[in-house]
Design an enzyme around this catalytic site. Structure first.
Site, PDB file in Angstrom:
ATOM      1  CD  GLU A  33      35.503  31.280  41.941  1.00  0.00           C
ATOM      2  OE1 GLU A  33      34.578  32.110  41.927  1.00  0.00           O
ATOM      3  OE2 GLU A  33      36.557  31.437  41.314  1.00  0.00           O
ATOM      4  CG  ASP A  71      36.795  38.373  38.933  1.00  0.00           C
ATOM      5  OD1 ASP A  71      36.079  37.386  39.198  1.00  0.00           O
ATOM      6  OD2 ASP A  71      36.658  39.057  37.904  1.00  0.00           O
ATOM      7  CG  ASP A 110      31.976  35.610  35.252  1.00  0.00           C
ATOM      8  OD1 ASP A 110      31.805  36.753  35.716  1.00  0.00           O
ATOM      9  OD2 ASP A 110      33.097  35.095  35.133  1.00  0.00           O
TER      10      ASP A 110
END
Length: 946
Positions: A553, A550, A627
């Site tokens: 980035e 998760d 998300d």
């Protein structure tokens, strides 16, 4: 030497220096140009990579950079036959399939096929730009390259973006890793070529001009006063005005901008409106880019252009393209409900492309040593994607269980809660292969420890063993994040493996009281090894099957602007964070893939990650769309997002079925009846779509996302979701064959229509339907309460309704019934579609018998693929294929000779054959008797249609 003689010698040397020079090398040519200034290309290098791939590099220096690439793998030293010749100021480098012509005076490069048909050309005079920039004390260049693009060209790929656009021609695409936005610098064209842009910095593609503030237009207040819009802030409850002021710029897009609101405004208690008019100085197509968290409605010229909600902590973007006339006033109104105490809003504008630029696109990057791109040519878009994977690495075959159904939620808070859900699936006989444990299974203050909180997960080893005993796989969420004060943080920090700025700033996250943390530097090979060793010791040793990476980035501190994000990533082990801004997810996946393959070489690695980059596929990385919100408009955007991502060359993609974040109306224990109806329908329609994505998974916040928690058994929503779940498993022989073809033939599972029907101009902008493999046309229903769906049947072939078997000719738009329980699904004429037995999990039983539905009308073929499902022996030949072919003229189906073998292979099996034709429609029905039954032992068998 006498001065006169020196001048006589110097003159010819100076003249020579002003002429372009070509140096031929073993793999191409280098052109040295008489650069007119220090910012123009001095050197252009054309390198033959393969018969179909030419690499182009350009520099302001006397040589091009030879730095190793992170995205491109070492190419095999296979000799490629090529030749070079010059004629009339042009140098032509040609292979058997491709011609690259360079204008010797300017360095402009053009590409054509072997017959000389032009495919792509750089802007006249080269279209290359270099602007020096100093980063961390080193000189780099802001670089750009412009190409010509005809009006009918479709442009795709470039990763995953949430603007709802399928064809990017005339648009701007920003490649910058962010939650819900994935940067992949590979563009693919309907003209059967691709451009791989080898650069890791933030890059704009297409229309690379910067979006401008609204103040660039003529603005008028609500009362008509020139110069601004009227901004009104009201108390949400009393409706009283708490602030009103002129605003000509709406830019509250980042955390740093929160201070720019009026001091009297408390966002959680406020409604805001911007009103007035806009006037453009140019007639043409104008673009408006809206970024919002909370609820936003944008009206232009009295028409609702955007109606969107996003959770306050994760803003989304909307793109509006409108034709405006010069000198004409257009009413503008923006309504905003922040829906939270911290929220974000921005509205920017970009004017029309004019003149030459209207038929061009560009790549523009913030930092590089020079320009570096690969031109990839193919006879089809599949071949172009094959070229991309040749450059960046093959995608491995995913484990068979991974293409089954996954269940997840945010989050299973205890061991018992997770086990109870798993048991309920098996009790209800709802097929399931993978259950996922999301974040916060650790103690609240110990993010990054990779250790379970014993109060909630008292025996994770036993939990995993119990899941395995139920034939379920277990995936766990792992972040690259470390809270200060835990042993793992101290160990990584002592070795310089962590980004230090977030710690030095004493920034706290949003968990409970808030904790100070940072991320490890995935660009550091020693740090990657340490990260895997931590995962291996604490988690993998317990029997965990797969990883959910998760915030990759990396999202070190959410909603900060780009400048702050770069500061938080400084320094990286490789250099400037500006230069390597987009590279983190690629290197993060690399460390885990290589670590696990070294630890357990016989177990296939599987990564699900929120971000990726060119080359991610070689590390067994699948990407999900982040998300996103549980709204119909977000659902619609997922389809072109997933299609363009697949067209970027990375084959495994998925989305949170139902959307991750929900509005408050859905969070209530006793949801209003109308909201419950919409919730069930949204999840049902999204589930129908998800069943035909490369990966099929449910995830999201409250309400709980299990089928039986969305609707009770017998409800149309429940029954529909169960039907498509079971259908996914019946299609396992088809889907796993596609997974095999992804590796062995560089195939793509989720296919934009332009891939298979590129000769049909009508498909180039279609982003709301797609092909699942070569055979199934999927048309999701994305509007609430819609019970019909307008869809296009591509030309060049006929189509059979999956549910009825009725035939329809292609090249037409139809209105198809779409009851809640079903979405439109069609089968391409000439298809051989294999179905397996009913399954509760992927490896429950062998694919025997297999039912072949043969959709006649055209010749057809398909290849069944099988291997050992979970290991890497297929890389060494341990797999088998069975070719299937239908001959329309002879009306014969041939089940061909099996090629290859592997341990445990089904040596003898049964094929049941069902014929479907225009005159004999047949619905897909697993209870019906076969038209023919064939026993197959590996030798070719022919079956005639009667």
């Amino acid at each position: 030497m006498p001065p006169t003689k020196f001048l006589l010698l110097a003159a010819p040397l100076a003249a020579l220096a002003q002429k372009p020079q070509v140096q031929k090398q073993p793999d191409g040519i280098t052109l040295t140009l008489p650069a007119p200034n220090d910012h123009a290309a001095r050197t252009v290098r054309l390198q033959v990579v393969s018969e179909h791939i030419i690499r182009v590099r350009a520099s302001v220096l006397d040589s091009v950079s030879s730095e190793a690439s992170l995205m491109v793998v070492a190419q095999p030293a296979t000799p490629v036959r090529w030749q070079y010749q010059e004629k009339k100021g042009l140098g032509m480098l040609s292979t058997a399939s491709l011609r690259a012509t360079v204008t010797l005076a300017t360095g402009e490069v053009a590409f054509a096929d072997a017959q000389g048909h032009l495919m792509l050309r750089e802007r006249p005079n080269g279209g290359k730009n270099f602007a020096p920039v100093t980063l961390d004390g080193q000189t780099f260049y802001q670089v750009s390259q412009t190409f010509e693009s005809p009006a009918d060209e479709g442009l795709y790929g470039l990763g995953q973006h949430q603007n709802g656009v399928m064809n990017y021609r005339g648009q701007q695409v920003e490649l910058a890793q962010n939650n819900t936005e994935v940067a992949v610098p590979f563009l693919i064209s309907s003209r059967n070529y691709g451009i791989l842009w080898d650069n890791y910095s933030i890059t704009k593609v297409g229309d690379t001009r910067d979006y401008q503030p609204l103040s660039s237009l003529k603005l008028y207040s609500k009362e008509g006063t020139p110069g601004w819009l009227t901004a009104t802030y009201r108390d949400k409850n009393s409706q009283q005005v708490v602030a009103q002021r002129p605003e000509s710029v709406i830019s509250y897009e980042y955390l740093e901008d929160q201070k720019s609101f009026p001091e009297t405004v408390k966002l959680g208690q406020t409604l805001a409106t911007w009103e007035g008019s806009i006037e453009a100085g140019t007639t043409g197509l104008h673009h408006f880019l809206l970024k919002n968290a909370g609820y936003a409605k944008l009206y232009i010229d009295g028409k609702l252009q955007v109606d969107k909600w996003r959770q306050a902590w994760n803003p989304g973007t909307s793109l509006v393209a409108l034709n405006l006339e010069k000198g004409h006033k257009y009413a503008l109104k923006l309504e905003w409900n922040p829906d939270g105490g911290e929220s974000y809003l921005g509205l920017k504008w970009l004017g029309p492309l004019e003149g030459q630029s209207a038929n061009e696109y560009s790549f523009a990057s913030e930092a590089g040593r020079g320009i570096d791109y690969y031109f990839v040519q193919g006879g089809s878009l599949d071949e172009v994607i094959g070229g991309y994977r040749q450059l960046t690495g093959k995608a491995p075959v995913m484990p068979r269980w991974a293409v089954g159904f996954w269940q997840s939620r945010e989050r299973y808070k205890t061991q018992q809660e997770l086990l109870d859900v798993a048991a309920e699936f098996r009790k209800r006989r709802i097929p399931l292969d993978n259950i996922v444990l999301d974040w916060s299974y650790w103690k609240p203050a110990e993010w990054g420890s990779q250790e379970f909180d014993p109060a909630r997960f008292p025996n994770p080893d036993a939990m995993i063993q119990q899941l395995h005993a139920q034939h379920m796989h277990f995936m766990i969420s792992v972040w690259a994040k470390f809270n200060e004060g835990i042993p793992a943080f101290d160990a990584f920090n002592a070795q310089g493996f962590l980004y230090p700025r977030n710690i030095a700033d004493r920034t706290k996250d949003w968990i409970a009281p808030g904790y100070t943390s940072s991320f490890y530097d995935a660009l550091n090979p020693r740090a990657r090894t340490a990260f895997w060793n931590l995962m291996n010791t604490k988690l993998f040793a317990k029997g965990i099957d797969a990883w959910w990476m998760d915030a990759s980035e990396p999202d070190i501190h959410s909603n900060t602007n780009v400048a702050t994000r770069k500061e938080l990533m400084t320094p990286t082990a490789l250099g400037s964070s500006t230069r390597y801004f987009n590279a983190f997810p690629l290197q993060n996946a690399k460390g885990i893939y290589e670590g696990q393959r070294g630890t357990a070489p016989s177990q296939r690695v599987f990564l699900l990650t929120r971000s990726g980059y060119a080359g991610s596929q070689r590390y067994a990385a699948a990407i999900w769309s982040g998300d996103i919100a549980a709204r119909w408009e977000d659902f619609k955007s997922q389809i072109p997002a997933g299609l363009n991502f697949s067209l970027s060359g990375i084959p495994y993609w998925t989305t949170d079925i139902g959307g991750f974040a929900v509005e408050h109306r859905y969070e209530q224990p006793n949801m209003a009846v109308k909201d419950l109806e919409e919730w069930r329908e949204l999840n049902t329609r999204w589930f129908q779509f998800g069943a035909f994505c490369p990966l099929f998974r449910v995830h999201g916040q409250l309400p709980f996302r299990e089928v039986f928690n969305i609707a009770p058994a017998g409800h149309p929503a429940y029954e529909s979701m169960l039907y498509y779940n079971q259908l996914r498993y019946r299609l396992m022989p088809y889907t796993y064959s596609l997974a095999g073809q992804v590796h062995h033939q560089d195939a793509t599972i989720m296919r934009g229509l332009v891939m298979d029907f590129g000769q049909d101009p009508a498909v180039r902008g279609i982003g709301n339907q797609f092909m699942y493999g070569p055979s199934l046309l999927v048309s999701p229903v994305t509007d609430y309460q819609a019970r019909t769906k307008q869809l296009y049947l591509p030309a060049g072939t006929g189509w059979f309704n999956f549910y009825t078997g009725q035939y329809q000719p292609g090249g037409q738009t139809i209105s198809e019934p779409a009851p809640l329980e079903r979405m439109p699904l069609f089968v391409r004429e000439g298809t051989i579609l294999p179905f397996g037995p009913e399954l509760q999990y992927a490896d429950e039983k062998p694919a025997d018998p297999i039912t072949l539905y043969v959709y006649t009308g055209k010749d057809g073929q398909f290849s069944l693929y099988e291997d050992e499902n979970v290991n890497y022996r297929y890389e060494h030949g341990a797999f088998a294929t069975i070719p299937l072919s239908w001959n329309e003229q002879t009306k014969a189906l041939t089940i061909g000779e099996r090629k290859g073998a592997f341990p445990g292979m089904v040596a003898s099996r049964t094929f049941n054959v069902v014929w479907v034709s225009k005159g004999k429609p047949a619905p897909v029905d697993f209870q019906r008797a076969a038209d023919k039954t064939v026993t197959y032992a590996g030798q070719a068998v022919a079956v005639k249609m009667e």
